[in-house]
Design a protein around this motif. Structure first.
Motif, PDB file in Angstrom:
ATOM      1  N   ASP A 228       0.838  -1.194   0.042  1.00 19.54           N
ATOM      2  CA  ASP A 228      -0.109  -0.182   0.011  1.00 19.54           C
ATOM      3  C   ASP A 228       0.967   1.253   0.010  1.00 19.54           C
ATOM      4  O   ASP A 228       1.780   1.335   0.690  1.00 19.54           O
ATOM      5  N   ARG A 229       0.652   2.166  -0.962  1.00 14.95           N
ATOM      6  CA  ARG A 229       1.352   3.414  -0.882  1.00 14.95           C
ATOM      7  C   ARG A 229       0.358   4.725  -0.651  1.00 14.95           C
ATOM      8  O   ARG A 229       0.725   5.729  -1.096  1.00 14.95           O
ATOM      9  N   SER A 230      -0.598   4.518   0.019  1.00 19.08           N
ATOM     10  CA  SER A 230      -1.716   5.483   0.077  1.00 19.08           C
ATOM     11  C   SER A 230      -1.278   6.396   1.136  1.00 19.08           C
ATOM     12  O   SER A 230      -1.835   7.687   1.217  1.00 19.08           O
ATOM     13  N   LEU A 231      -0.365   6.142   1.969  1.00 21.68           N
ATOM     14  CA  LEU A 231       0.387   7.099   2.806  1.00 21.68           C
ATOM     15  C   LEU A 231       1.387   8.119   1.972  1.00 21.68           C
ATOM     16  O   LEU A 231       2.018   9.080   2.843  1.00 21.68           O
TER      17      LEU A 231
ATOM     18  N   ASP B 133     -11.958   4.298  10.068  1.00 19.17           N
ATOM     19  CA  ASP B 133     -10.606   4.768  10.112  1.00 19.17           C
ATOM     20  C   ASP B 133     -10.384   5.692  11.144  1.00 19.17           C
ATOM     21  O   ASP B 133      -9.217   5.600  11.814  1.00 19.17           O
TER      22      ASP B 133
ATOM     23  N   ARG C 150      -3.616   4.887   8.073  1.00 16.90           N
ATOM     24  CA  ARG C 150      -4.570   4.438   7.250  1.00 16.90           C
ATOM     25  C   ARG C 150      -4.930   2.794   7.674  1.00 16.90           C
ATOM     26  O   ARG C 150      -4.001   2.464   8.228  1.00 16.90           O
TER      27      ARG C 150
END
Ligand SMILES: Cc1cc2nc3c(=O)[nH]c(=O)nc-3n(C[C@H](O)[C@H](O)[C@H](O)COP(=O)(O)OP(=O)(O)OC[C@H]3O[C@@H](n4cnc5c(N)ncnc54)[C@H](O)[C@@H]3O)c2cc1C
Length: 431
Positions: free
Chosen positions: A66-69, A333, A360
Motif C-alpha cells: 500500500d502506498r496510500s500514505l 478509520d 490508514r
C-alpha cells in the motif's frame, strides 16, 4: 518439522479423475490472488486457455503493498513474511527478483502495559507464559480449541495463547482448532520489503479481467457458466480462489447449490480479523528504528504489536487481531487511527508530539472481497481444509490459502494450492 497430515488430500489426488463433460473452452479462474495466478501459470505452461476474473482493480488479493500514505511510505497491507522459507516457493522468487528481505527475530524491544513501561516482573511473567507454549498447545486427542489446551497449563499460558492467537492467527483462541494449528508448517520467516509488489511483479505478464466480480456460477450444464456485471463466460471448468469469507457471505451463488459435503466443509472454516493500522511518521520528530518494535497491552482494549520503521520507511504499523480488531474495523478509520496514535504516543513519550502525520486502517474484516484476514479451522473441524478440496461435479475446484493444509494462511500455501487445483483440472481435460 513437518506436521502436515494430508492422507485425505493425497487420496483425492491419486483417485482416477473423471473426464470433463464439456470438451473445449477456457478454464475460468475466479480471483487473481496468489492462488489464482499460480493456477493460471500452470495452465499457461500446459498451453490450455484460461480467463482470470478479478473483482478488484488490481491483482495480488491479500498480498498488496500500500502506498496510500505516500510514495516513500510503502507498507504491506496484507502478507509481509515469507513463512517456512526453507520450502516456500517465494524464497527463490524473492532471491531472483533481488527483493530486500531480512530474517525476523520475532521479539519486540519494549513492552508497555496500560500506557507505562512494563516492570521486570511483568516481563518475566510474560516470558514464562510463552516458554514451552508449543508443547502446551499440542492437541491431546479431541480436536479442542487453543484456549482449552492452554487452560490446563495455567493463567500465564492462557494469556500468552491469547496473544499468539490474536497476533499470528488474527482470531480469539477459543475459535481455533488446536489440531489445525499443530499442522501448520513452520521454519524461517523472511520479512520482505514489499511482498505485495513482489507478487504483482511476478505475475505482471498475466492477462486478467479486472473489476470483474463474479456473482453466480451455473454448473447445471456440461461446463460452467459464470455471471458477472455486463456478461457471462462459458468455460469447461472453474477454479474458484475467492476467500472462504466471500464464499460464506454468499457473494457468489451456485446453481445447482453446492453439495452438502462442500457446505459442511465451509461450515468448519471462518475468517480471522488480523488488522493493520499504518501511521505515517515525521522523521525529524521521531526515529522509529531507534525506538524498535514494541508491544502495547491494555486491560480495556486490544493488544497491539507495533513494527517501527520497517526497512527504514517512515511508518509505524500497528498489528492486532480477534474480536477487538473486528470492533475497530467496524468503527472505521478515524477511531482506529486515533487508538493507534494514542498507544504509539505512550511508547514514544517526549518524541510523540506531532510525530504522526496521517494514518490508514487496513480493515480486511470489512473488505467485501476478503471478508477477513485468513482462514481459521474451528475446533472439531480440523478436516475441513482437506474436505473442501474435493472437486464439485468434476468441474468446480476450490483453491486458495484455506485449502493449503500445513501451508494455510500464507501466500506460499495459496500458491501451492493454486497449482494443485490447475493440475486437478488438467488431468480431467480430454486427452
Ligand atoms: C493482514 C494480513 C497479513 C498477512 N500476513 C501474511 C504473511 O506475513 N505471510 C503470508 O504468507 N501470508 C500472510 N497473509 C495471508 C496471505 O495474504 C493470504 O494467505 C494469501 O494472499 C491468500 O491468497 P489467495 O489467492 O488464497 O486469496 P486472495 O489473495 O484473497 O485472492 C482471492 C482474490 O479473489 C478476488 N475476489 C473476491 N471475490 C471475488 C469475486 N466475486 N469475483 C472475482 N474475484 C473475487 C479477491 O479480490 C482476491 O484478489 C496475511 C493476510 C493478511 C490479511
Amino acid at each position: 518439522m513437518i506436521t502436515r497430515r494430508s492422507a485425505l488430500a493425497t487420496g483425492l489426488l491419486v483417485a482416477m479423475p473423471a473426464v470433463l463433460r464439456a470438451q473445449s473452452g477456457p478454464v475460468a479462474i475466479v480471483g487473481a490472488g496468489a492462488a489464482g495466478l499460480a493456477a493460471a501459470e500452470i495452465l499457461r505452461q500446459a498451453g490450455h486457455p484460461f480467463t482470470i476474473l478479478e473483482a478488484r482493480d488490481r491483482i495480488g488479493g491479500r498480498a498488496h503493498t500500500d502506498r496510500s500514505l505516500g510514495a516513500d511510505t510503502p507498507f504491506d497491507a496484507g502478507a509481509q513474511y515469507i513463512h517456512w522459507a526453507e520450502r516456500n516457493p517465494w524464497s527463490a522468487i524473492a532471491r531472483e527478483a533481488q527483493a530486500t528481505s531480512t530474517d525476523q527475530d520475532g521479539w519486540a524491544r519494549t513492552l508497555f502495559i496500560d500506557g507505562r513501561p512494563a516492570t521486570d516482573a511483568e516481563r518475566a511473567r510474560r516470558r514464562a507464559g510463552f516458554a514451552g507454549l508449543d508443547a502446551v498447545l499440542a492437541p491431546k486427542g479431541a480436536d479442542a480449541s487453543l484456549a482449552a489446551e492452554a487452560r490446563a497449563a495455567g493463567d500465564d499460558a492462557v494469556a500468552a495463547t491469547s496473544g499468539l492467537s490474536r497476533l499470528s492467527l488474527g482470531e480469539d483462541p477459543d475459535r481455533v482448532s488446536a489440531a489445525d494449528y499443530e499442522r501448520l508448517w513452520s521454519g524461517t520467516d523472511l520479512w520482505v520489503d514489499g511482498y505485495g509488489d513482489l507478487v504483482a511483479r511476478r505475475y505482471a505478464h498475466m492477462p486478467v479481467r479486472l473489476s470483474c466480480a463474479v456473482s453466480a456460477i451455473d454448473w447445471s450444464g456440461r461446463g460452467v457458466r459464470l455471471h458477472m456485471p455486463g456478461g457471462t463466460l462459458e468455460a469447461v471448468a472453474a477454479i474458484v480462489t475467492v476467500p472462504v469469507g466471500v464464499l460464506k457471505a454468499g457473494a457468489i451463488s451456485f446453481a445447482p447449490r453446492l453439495p452438502d459435503a462442500t457446505l459442511s466443509a465451509l461450515d468448519g472454516l471462518s475468517m480471522g480479523a488480523y488488522t493493520k493500522i499504518a501511521l505515517r511518521l515525521d522523521p525529524p520528530k521521531v526515529d522509529a528504528r531507534a525506538v524498535g518494535d514494541a508491544v502495547s497491552v491494555a486491560h480495556d482494549g486490544p493488544t497491539i504489536y507495533f513494527e517501527m520503521g520497517p526497512f527504514g520507511h517512515p511508518v509505524a504499523v500497528a498489528n492486532l487481531g480477534g474480536d477487538l480488531a473486528r470492533d475497530l474495523c467496524n468503527a472505521g478509520d478515524r477511531a482506529a487511527i486515533a487508538l493507534a496514535t494514542e498507544r504509539l504516543s505512550a511508547i514514544l513519550g517526549a518524541q510523540a508530539g506531532g510525530a504522526v502525520r496521517g494514518g490508514r486502517l487496513v480493515g480486511w474484516w470489512t473488505d467485501p472481497h476478503a471478508r477477513g484476514s485468513y482462514s481459521i479451522a474451528a475446533p472439531g473441524h480440523a478436516g475441513a481444509r482437506d474436505a473442501l478440496r474435493a472437486p464439485v461435479g468434476e468441474r468446480i475446484v476450490f483453491a486458495g490459502e484455506a485449502l493449503a493444509g500445513g501451508g494455510a494462511m500464507t501466500v506460499g500455501g495459496a500458491t501451492l494450492d493454486g497449482e494443485r487445483a490447475a493440475r486437478e483440472v488438467l488431468k480431467r481435460l480430454p486427452g
